[in-house]
Design a protein around this motif. Structure first.
Motif, PDB file in Angstrom:
ATOM      1  N   ASP A  22       0.831  -1.221   0.000  1.00 23.54           N
ATOM      2  CA  ASP A  22       0.000   0.000   0.000  1.00 23.54           C
ATOM      3  C   ASP A  22       0.858   1.261   0.000  1.00 23.54           C
ATOM      4  OD1 ASP A  22       0.715  -0.969   2.552  1.00 23.54           O
ATOM      5  OD2 ASP A  22      -0.647   0.461   3.498  1.00 23.54           O
ATOM      6  N   LYS A  23       2.115   1.139   0.418  1.00 22.89           N
ATOM      7  CA  LYS A  23       3.051   2.281   0.387  1.00 22.89           C
ATOM      8  C   LYS A  23       4.172   1.991  -0.607  1.00 22.89           C
ATOM      9  CE  LYS A  23       1.026   4.672   3.662  1.00 22.89           C
ATOM     10  NZ  LYS A  23       0.360   5.950   3.366  1.00 22.89           N
ATOM     11  N   LYS A  24       3.861   1.212  -1.626  1.00 20.01           N
ATOM     12  CA  LYS A  24       4.831   0.887  -2.684  1.00 20.01           C
ATOM     13  C   LYS A  24       6.117   0.291  -2.110  1.00 20.01           C
ATOM     14  CE  LYS A  24       1.950   2.867  -5.569  1.00 20.01           C
ATOM     15  NZ  LYS A  24       1.165   2.097  -6.528  1.00 20.01           N
ATOM     16  N   ALA A  26       7.777   1.161   0.413  1.00 23.80           N
ATOM     17  CA  ALA A  26       8.737   2.144   0.954  1.00 23.80           C
ATOM     18  C   ALA A  26       9.338   1.547   2.229  1.00 23.80           C
ATOM     19  CB  ALA A  26       8.032   3.460   1.258  1.00 23.80           C
ATOM     20  N   ALA A  62       9.565   1.824  -3.353  1.00 21.58           N
ATOM     21  CA  ALA A  62       9.642   3.281  -3.573  1.00 21.58           C
ATOM     22  C   ALA A  62      10.791   3.888  -2.787  1.00 21.58           C
ATOM     23  CB  ALA A  62       8.326   3.932  -3.183  1.00 21.58           C
ATOM     24  N   ASN A  64      13.486   4.665   0.426  1.00 21.75           N
ATOM     25  CA  ASN A  64      13.355   5.016   1.838  1.00 21.75           C
ATOM     26  C   ASN A  64      12.004   5.704   2.085  1.00 21.75           C
ATOM     27  OD1 ASN A  64      15.665   5.416   4.201  1.00 21.75           O
ATOM     28  ND2 ASN A  64      13.869   6.712   4.463  1.00 21.75           N
ATOM     29  N   ASP A  65      11.380   5.408   3.206  1.00 25.94           N
ATOM     30  CA  ASP A  65      10.141   6.090   3.578  1.00 25.94           C
ATOM     31  C   ASP A  65      10.427   7.586   3.719  1.00 25.94           C
ATOM     32  OD1 ASP A  65       8.120   7.278   5.465  1.00 25.94           O
ATOM     33  OD2 ASP A  65       7.266   5.286   5.203  1.00 25.94           O
ATOM     34  N   VAL A  66       9.775   8.388   2.879  1.00 31.78           N
ATOM     35  CA  VAL A  66      10.071   9.822   2.860  1.00 31.78           C
ATOM     36  C   VAL A  66       9.604  10.488   4.160  1.00 31.78           C
ATOM     37  CG1 VAL A  66       9.667  12.000   1.630  1.00 31.78           C
ATOM     38  CG2 VAL A  66      10.069   9.913   0.335  1.00 31.78           C
ATOM     39  N   GLY A  67       8.554   9.955   4.764  1.00 29.86           N
ATOM     40  CA  GLY A  67       8.100  10.485   6.064  1.00 29.86           C
ATOM     41  C   GLY A  67       9.189  10.323   7.118  1.00 29.86           C
ATOM     42  N   VAL A 106      12.861   2.724  -6.664  1.00 28.64           N
ATOM     43  CA  VAL A 106      13.247   4.123  -6.471  1.00 28.64           C
ATOM     44  C   VAL A 106      14.347   4.217  -5.414  1.00 28.64           C
ATOM     45  CG1 VAL A 106      12.379   6.456  -6.029  1.00 28.64           C
ATOM     46  CG2 VAL A 106      10.813   4.708  -6.890  1.00 28.64           C
ATOM     47  N   GLY A 107      15.278   5.118  -5.609  1.00 25.30           N
ATOM     48  CA  GLY A 107      16.306   5.391  -4.606  1.00 25.30           C
ATOM     49  C   GLY A 107      17.077   4.136  -4.258  1.00 25.30           C
ATOM     50  N   PHE A 131      17.757  11.208  -5.973  1.00 26.62           N
ATOM     51  CA  PHE A 131      18.377  11.790  -4.767  1.00 26.62           C
ATOM     52  C   PHE A 131      18.479  13.304  -4.869  1.00 26.62           C
ATOM     53  CE2 PHE A 131      19.966   7.446  -5.189  1.00 26.62           C
ATOM     54  CZ  PHE A 131      19.532   6.926  -3.990  1.00 26.62           C
ATOM     55  N   LYS A 247       1.908  16.565  -1.677  1.00 18.58           N
ATOM     56  CA  LYS A 247       1.629  16.130  -3.059  1.00 18.58           C
ATOM     57  C   LYS A 247       1.696  17.311  -4.021  1.00 18.58           C
ATOM     58  CE  LYS A 247      -1.138  12.094  -1.616  1.00 18.58           C
ATOM     59  NZ  LYS A 247      -0.222  10.997  -1.779  1.00 18.58           N
TER      60      LYS A 247
HETATM   61  N1  COA Z   1       7.800   6.989   1.442  1.00 16.87           N
HETATM   62  C1  COA Z   1       6.618   7.020   2.071  1.00 16.87           C
HETATM   63  N2  COA Z   1       5.436   6.802   1.447  1.00 16.87           N
HETATM   64  C2  COA Z   1       5.498   6.521   0.135  1.00 16.87           C
HETATM   65  C3  COA Z   1       6.698   6.478  -0.576  1.00 16.87           C
HETATM   66  C4  COA Z   1       7.891   6.714   0.128  1.00 16.87           C
HETATM   67  N3  COA Z   1       9.090   6.642  -0.453  1.00 16.87           N
HETATM   68  N4  COA Z   1       6.407   6.202  -1.877  1.00 16.87           N
HETATM   69  C5  COA Z   1       5.078   6.077  -1.953  1.00 16.87           C
HETATM   70  N5  COA Z   1       4.521   6.280  -0.754  1.00 16.87           N
HETATM   71  C6  COA Z   1       3.116   6.236  -0.404  1.00 16.87           C
HETATM   72  C7  COA Z   1       2.381   7.471  -0.938  1.00 16.87           C
HETATM   73  O1  COA Z   1       2.504   8.559  -0.034  1.00 16.87           O
HETATM   74  C8  COA Z   1       0.972   6.943  -1.027  1.00 16.87           C
HETATM   75  O2  COA Z   1       0.445   6.928   0.274  1.00 16.87           O
HETATM   76  P1  COA Z   1      -1.121   7.333   0.500  1.00 16.87           P
HETATM   77  O3  COA Z   1      -1.898   6.301  -0.263  1.00 16.87           O
HETATM   78  O4  COA Z   1      -1.283   7.231   1.984  1.00 16.87           O
HETATM   79  O5  COA Z   1      -1.275   8.732  -0.063  1.00 16.87           O
HETATM   80  C9  COA Z   1       1.159   5.484  -1.439  1.00 16.87           C
HETATM   81  O6  COA Z   1       2.511   5.146  -1.067  1.00 16.87           O
HETATM   82  C10 COA Z   1       1.014   5.263  -2.927  1.00 16.87           C
HETATM   83  O7  COA Z   1       1.903   6.154  -3.596  1.00 16.87           O
HETATM   84  P2  COA Z   1       1.466   7.080  -4.835  1.00 16.87           P
HETATM   85  O8  COA Z   1       2.437   8.219  -4.900  1.00 16.87           O
HETATM   86  O9  COA Z   1       0.013   7.413  -4.729  1.00 16.87           O
HETATM   87  O10 COA Z   1       1.702   6.058  -6.042  1.00 16.87           O
HETATM   88  P3  COA Z   1       2.079   6.390  -7.542  1.00 16.87           P
HETATM   89  O11 COA Z   1       1.964   5.099  -8.265  1.00 16.87           O
HETATM   90  O12 COA Z   1       1.331   7.580  -8.038  1.00 16.87           O
HETATM   91  O13 COA Z   1       3.633   6.795  -7.480  1.00 16.87           O
HETATM   92  C11 COA Z   1       5.923   6.571  -6.819  1.00 16.87           C
HETATM   93  C12 COA Z   1       4.591   5.859  -7.053  1.00 16.87           C
HETATM   94  C13 COA Z   1       6.889   5.545  -6.227  1.00 16.87           C
HETATM   95  C14 COA Z   1       6.464   7.119  -8.142  1.00 16.87           C
HETATM   96  C15 COA Z   1       5.719   7.776  -5.893  1.00 16.87           C
HETATM   97  O14 COA Z   1       4.999   7.337  -4.761  1.00 16.87           O
HETATM   98  C16 COA Z   1       7.008   8.393  -5.403  1.00 16.87           C
HETATM   99  O15 COA Z   1       7.623   9.180  -6.119  1.00 16.87           O
HETATM  100  N6  COA Z   1       7.394   8.087  -4.154  1.00 16.87           N
HETATM  101  C17 COA Z   1       8.561   8.677  -3.529  1.00 16.87           C
HETATM  102  C18 COA Z   1       9.805   7.994  -3.988  1.00 16.87           C
HETATM  103  C19 COA Z   1      11.035   8.608  -3.352  1.00 16.87           C
HETATM  104  O16 COA Z   1      11.321   9.770  -3.548  1.00 16.87           O
HETATM  105  N7  COA Z   1      11.740   7.793  -2.553  1.00 16.87           N
HETATM  106  C20 COA Z   1      12.932   8.182  -1.869  1.00 16.87           C
HETATM  107  C21 COA Z   1      14.105   7.963  -2.741  1.00 16.87           C
HETATM  108  S1  COA Z   1      15.638   8.514  -2.024  1.00 16.87           S
END
Ligand code: COA
Length: 258
Positions: A22-24, A26, A62, A64-67, A106-107, A131, A247
Motif C-alpha cells: 500500500d506504500k509501494k 517504501a 519506492a 526510503n520512507d520519505v516520512g 526508487v532510490g 536523490f 503532493k
Molecule cells: N515513502 C513514504 N510513502 C510513500 C513512498 C515513500 N518513499 N512512496 C510512496 N509512498 C506512499 C504514498 O505517499 C501513497 O500513500 P497514501 O496512499 O497514503 O497517499 C502510497 O505510497 C502510494 O503512492 P502514490 O504516490 O500514490 O503512487 P504512484 O503510483 O502515483 O507513485 C511513486 C509511485 C513511487 C512514483 C511515488 O509514490 C514516489 O515518487 N514516491 C517517492 C519515492 C522517493 O522519492 N523515494 C525516496 C528515494 S531517495
C-alpha cells in the motif's frame, strides 16, 4: 520479524519479500533492521545458498520512507537507525543475491541492485534515482558503483535528472541481466536462483568475494553518509519532503544553495 518483510527458505534459496504494497514497499527503519538481520544471518546459515529479493504489489520499492526522512530532518528520527547495517550486510554478502524487480525501484530500490549479482526485470520495471530531486546525495556506494557500471555520462544523467530508466535500457546498460513478462517475473527469478544454487557454493562465494572490494564499498558509503546527513538537515531537503507530503512540486528557487 515485521509483517512488512516476509521470508521463505526452500531448496537453499532464501526469498525475502518486501511486503508493504500500500506504500509501494517504501522502506522503514524497522524494515531495514529486519533486512539487515536476515541478510547477516543468511551468511552464517549453511542451509542458505542464495538470497532472492522481491517486492509485493506493483512496485519493487519506492525507496526510503520519505516520512522517516522528514522526521530525521526535523530531529525526530529513531534513536537507532538500521539502514547502514542493511547496506553493509549487502556490501559484505558473499552468497549470491538475485533480485526480481517489477514496477518502480526508487532510490535505494535501485542502488541496492548494484549489490545484487543477477537481476531479472519485469517489462514494466523502472529504475529511478531521485536523490538530487530530494536535495540529497546518492547512497549505498552508488556514487562509485553506478558510474563504474554504466559510465559517468549515464550515471550523471540518472542522478541529476532522476528520470526513470526502463527495463530494456537497464539491461542494455549492464545494470540488469534480463527482462521478462510481468507475470513470469517471480518464476524466472526462482528458476535462475535454482540454477545458481546448484553450483558449488564455496566456489561461488569465493568468486563473488574476488569480484567485489567490500572494504572500498563500505568506505564509499561512509563518505556518502556524511554528505547525506548534512543534506538531510538542509532547507532544500525540508522543502522536498514537505512537497512530497503535500503532493505538490517542490520549489527550490527561493532557497539559497545550503
Ligand atoms: N515513502 C513514504 N510513502 C510513500 C513512498 C515513500 N518513499 N512512496 C510512496 N509512498 C506512499 C504514498 O505517499 C501513497 O500513500 P497514501 O496512499 O497514503 O497517499 C502510497 O505510497 C502510494 O503512492 P502514490 O504516490 O500514490 O503512487 P504512484 O503510483 O502515483 O507513485 C511513486 C509511485 C513511487 C512514483 C511515488 O509514490 C514516489 O515518487 N514516491 C517517492 C519515492 C522517493 O522519492 N523515494 C525516496 C528515494 S531517495
Amino acid at each position: 520479524m515485521t509483517a512488512e518483510i516476509h521470508t521463505d527458505l526452500s531448496d537453499g534459496i532464501l526469498t525475502i519479500t518486501l511486503a508493504r504494497p500500500d506504500k509501494k514497499n517504501a522502506l522503514t527503519n524497522e524494515m531495514y533492521g529486519v533486512l539487515a538481520d536476515t541478510i547477516e544471518a543468511a551468511q552464517l546459515d549453511p542451509s542458505i545458498r542464495i538470497v532472492l529479493l522481491q517486492g509485493d504489489g506493483d512496485s519493487f520499492t519506492a525507496g526510503n520512507d520519505v516520512g522517516e526522512f522528514a522526521a530525521i530532518a526535523a530531529g525526530k528520527g529513531p534513536a537507532k537507525r538500521h539502514v547502514h547495517r542493511f547496506l553493509h550486510a549487502l556490501a559484505n554478502a558473499t552468497k549470491p543475491v538475485v533480485a526480481a524487480v517489477n514496477g518502480k525501484a526508487v532510490g535505494v530500490g535501485t542502488t541496492m541492485l548494484l549489490h545484487c549479482d543477477y537481476i531479472v526485470l519485469a517489462e514494466d520495471a523502472q529504475l529511478i534515482t531521485p536523490f538530487v530531486n530530494l536535495a540529497l546525495v546518492p547512497e549505498a556506494a552508488s556514487s562509485y558503483l553506478l558510474p563504474l557500471r554504466i559510465g559517468h555520462a549515464r550515471a550523471f544523467e540518472m542522478f541529476a535528472l532522476g528520470e526513470p530508466l526502463d527495463a530494456k535500457n537497464a539491461v542494455a546498460w549492464g545494470i540488469a541481466n534480463k527482462v521478462c513478462a510481468n507475470d513470469q517475473l517471480r518464476a524466472e527469478a526462482q528458476r535462475m536462483a535454482s540454477r545458481i544454487a546448484e553450483k558449488p557454493a564455496g566456489s561461488l562465494n569465493a568468486m563473488k568475494k574476488l569480484m567485489r572490494d567490500a572494504q572500498r564499498l563500505v568506505a564509499q558509503m561512509a563518505s556518502e553518509s556524511a554528505q547525506f546527513e548534512e543534506r538531510l538537515g538542509s532547507a532544500e531537503a525540508r522543502e522536498a519532503f514537505s512537497a512530497f507530503a503535500e503532493k505538490r512540486k517542490p520549489d527550490f528557487t527561493r532557497l539559497d544553495r545550503k
